[in-house]
Write a protein that holds these residues in place. Sequence first.
Motif, PDB file in Angstrom:
ATOM      1  N   GLN A 259     -17.318 -44.750   0.247  1.00 32.20           N
ATOM      2  CA  GLN A 259     -16.401 -44.329  -0.812  1.00 32.20           C
ATOM      3  C   GLN A 259     -17.006 -44.639  -2.178  1.00 32.20           C
ATOM      4  O   GLN A 259     -17.646 -45.676  -2.370  1.00 32.20           O
ATOM      5  N   VAL A 260     -16.791 -43.733  -3.130  1.00 31.40           N
ATOM      6  CA  VAL A 260     -17.228 -43.919  -4.508  1.00 31.40           C
ATOM      7  C   VAL A 260     -16.007 -43.936  -5.409  1.00 31.40           C
ATOM      8  O   VAL A 260     -15.102 -43.093  -5.274  1.00 31.40           O
ATOM      9  N   TRP A 261     -15.984 -44.896  -6.335  1.00 34.88           N
ATOM     10  CA  TRP A 261     -14.879 -45.018  -7.292  1.00 34.88           C
ATOM     11  C   TRP A 261     -15.452 -44.931  -8.700  1.00 34.88           C
ATOM     12  O   TRP A 261     -16.395 -45.658  -9.041  1.00 34.88           O
ATOM     13  N   LEU A 262     -14.883 -44.051  -9.513  1.00 38.92           N
ATOM     14  CA  LEU A 262     -15.353 -43.859 -10.878  1.00 38.92           C
ATOM     15  C   LEU A 262     -14.322 -44.392 -11.866  1.00 38.92           C
ATOM     16  O   LEU A 262     -13.176 -43.935 -11.895  1.00 38.92           O
ATOM     17  N   ALA A 263     -14.746 -45.347 -12.668  1.00 40.21           N
ATOM     18  CA  ALA A 263     -13.916 -45.871 -13.751  1.00 40.21           C
ATOM     19  C   ALA A 263     -14.452 -45.286 -15.054  1.00 40.21           C
ATOM     20  O   ALA A 263     -15.448 -45.780 -15.611  1.00 40.21           O
ATOM     21  N   LEU A 264     -13.828 -44.184 -15.483  1.00 38.85           N
ATOM     22  CA  LEU A 264     -14.265 -43.474 -16.679  1.00 38.85           C
ATOM     23  C   LEU A 264     -13.075 -43.164 -17.563  1.00 38.85           C
ATOM     24  O   LEU A 264     -11.975 -42.897 -17.067  1.00 38.85           O
ATOM     25  N   PRO A 265     -13.268 -43.145 -18.871  1.00 36.76           N
ATOM     26  CA  PRO A 265     -12.193 -42.701 -19.752  1.00 36.76           C
ATOM     27  C   PRO A 265     -12.167 -41.178 -19.821  1.00 36.76           C
ATOM     28  O   PRO A 265     -13.208 -40.519 -19.703  1.00 36.76           O
ATOM     29  N   GLN A 266     -11.002 -40.615 -19.993  1.00 36.35           N
ATOM     30  CA  GLN A 266     -10.889 -39.172 -20.153  1.00 36.35           C
ATOM     31  C   GLN A 266     -11.363 -38.792 -21.552  1.00 36.35           C
ATOM     32  O   GLN A 266     -10.990 -39.417 -22.544  1.00 36.35           O
ATOM     33  N   GLY A 267     -12.233 -37.780 -21.628  1.00 39.27           N
ATOM     34  CA  GLY A 267     -12.730 -37.393 -22.941  1.00 39.27           C
ATOM     35  C   GLY A 267     -13.911 -36.462 -22.850  1.00 39.27           C
ATOM     36  O   GLY A 267     -14.311 -36.018 -21.765  1.00 39.27           O
ATOM     37  N   ALA A 268     -14.513 -36.178 -24.011  1.00 38.91           N
ATOM     38  CA  ALA A 268     -15.572 -35.188 -24.108  1.00 38.91           C
ATOM     39  C   ALA A 268     -16.829 -35.584 -23.346  1.00 38.91           C
ATOM     40  O   ALA A 268     -17.594 -34.718 -22.906  1.00 38.91           O
ATOM     41  N   ASN A 269     -17.084 -36.872 -23.186  1.00 42.17           N
ATOM     42  CA  ASN A 269     -18.311 -37.338 -22.533  1.00 42.17           C
ATOM     43  C   ASN A 269     -18.126 -37.649 -21.053  1.00 42.17           C
ATOM     44  O   ASN A 269     -19.036 -38.198 -20.417  1.00 42.17           O
ATOM     45  N   GLU A 270     -16.968 -37.318 -20.500  1.00 40.82           N
ATOM     46  CA  GLU A 270     -16.657 -37.701 -19.125  1.00 40.82           C
ATOM     47  C   GLU A 270     -17.592 -37.037 -18.120  1.00 40.82           C
ATOM     48  O   GLU A 270     -18.042 -37.684 -17.164  1.00 40.82           O
ATOM     49  N   ASP A 271     -17.913 -35.751 -18.316  1.00 38.78           N
ATOM     50  CA  ASP A 271     -18.811 -35.053 -17.387  1.00 38.78           C
ATOM     51  C   ASP A 271     -20.188 -35.706 -17.366  1.00 38.78           C
ATOM     52  O   ASP A 271     -20.759 -35.943 -16.295  1.00 38.78           O
TER      53      ASP A 271
END
Length: 325
Positions: A259-271
Motif C-alpha cells: 500500500q502507498v499513502w500520499l500526504a500532499l496538500p491540494q494545490g497547483a503543485n500536487e501533480d
Amino acid sequence: MPSPTPSNHINHIRRVDSPEDLLAVADLIETAFELKGDPEGQAVIRQMRRIARQRTPATIRALRGSSEGFVWIEEGEIVGNLTLMHFHKSSKPRTLIANVAVAPAYQGLGIATALTDYVMRYLQNKPDSEIWLQVRSDNAQAIHIYSKYGFKFEHAIAQWRYSSISNAFLGRLAALSPSRLCSRRRIADWHQQSAWLNANYPKNTRWYQNVNFSAFSPWAWLNPANWIELPNLQHVAYRPEGHLAGVLTWQQTATHADQVWLALPQGANEDESAEILLRYLIEQLKPQRDLALEYPAGRATQGIQNAGFVLGRNLDWMRLEKLQP
C-alpha cells in the motif's frame, strides 16, 4: 422506502449458508464485475475462493457477526448477491453493504433493488450501526437507487494500481531527478504529514482501511503495539527549495499488493509532487510487489499516471443518514 421488485422476492432470497454458496458468489462477482482481466480483482476472487474452501456451514453461521451474505435464486442457481460486512473496531459499530452483483443475463430485472430492499429492512434490527456503501462513481443508476433509501454522498476515492510491467514505461519518461529532491522523512515533518493524511483519508471512512496512522509517527516505536508494523513502513519526504511539499509512506503488507499513502496538500503543485514521490519509490526503493494507492478522486491524476500507475476505478462513499421505517 422503494417497493421491492419483483414482487415475489421473498421466494427468491435466502442467506449464504454453505461453502458451495460462497464459491458460486465468487464466480458471480467475477462475471458481473468483469474482473477476469483485472489483476487486483483476480487477487480478491482467489482469496474469496480460498476462504470458501476453508469454511463449513457451521463456521459460516458463526461468522455472521462479521460478514453475512444474501443471494437471489433463480431456477436453483445463484444469480444475485449482496454482502454485509460488520466492523466493530471502534465504539461505533458500522455495516458496509458490499458486492451487490447480478448475473448479466438477469440485470435490469430489479433483482439488485429487491436484494437491497430486503437487506434494508433486515438492518432495521441494527439501529445502532452506521450503514455505509461504496458505489462506482459512474454508476448513476445505482447512485440514484441508493439515494432513494436515504444514502448521502460523503466523498469519492480513486483506486490506482502499479505493476512491474510499468517499469519499462517509466524508463521512457523525461527524468525529474527525484533522488536529488527526496530524502528520508524528518521528525519535524510529522505534524504537517499527519494533517495532510487526515485531510486526504477522512477519518469517517478510515475504519475500512487496513491502516493505523499513529504507527506513522516518528514516536510510534514508544508503543510496543506498533513494533510489528514499524519494519514494514518507509517514509520519504519531497523538499523542493528546502520546503516540505509532501510525504510518501510505503506500507509493505501480507496481501496481494503493498500500500502507498500520499500526504500532499491540494494545490497547483500536487501533480508534480505525486509524480516525483512515486517515481522515487519505484526507481530508488525498488518494490518487488504490486502497489495499490487510494487517493481523493480527481486529484493528482496526471502525476500519478506519469509515475506509471493505472486507474482501476473511482468509487463514491455513501452513508445512510437514517434508517427509514
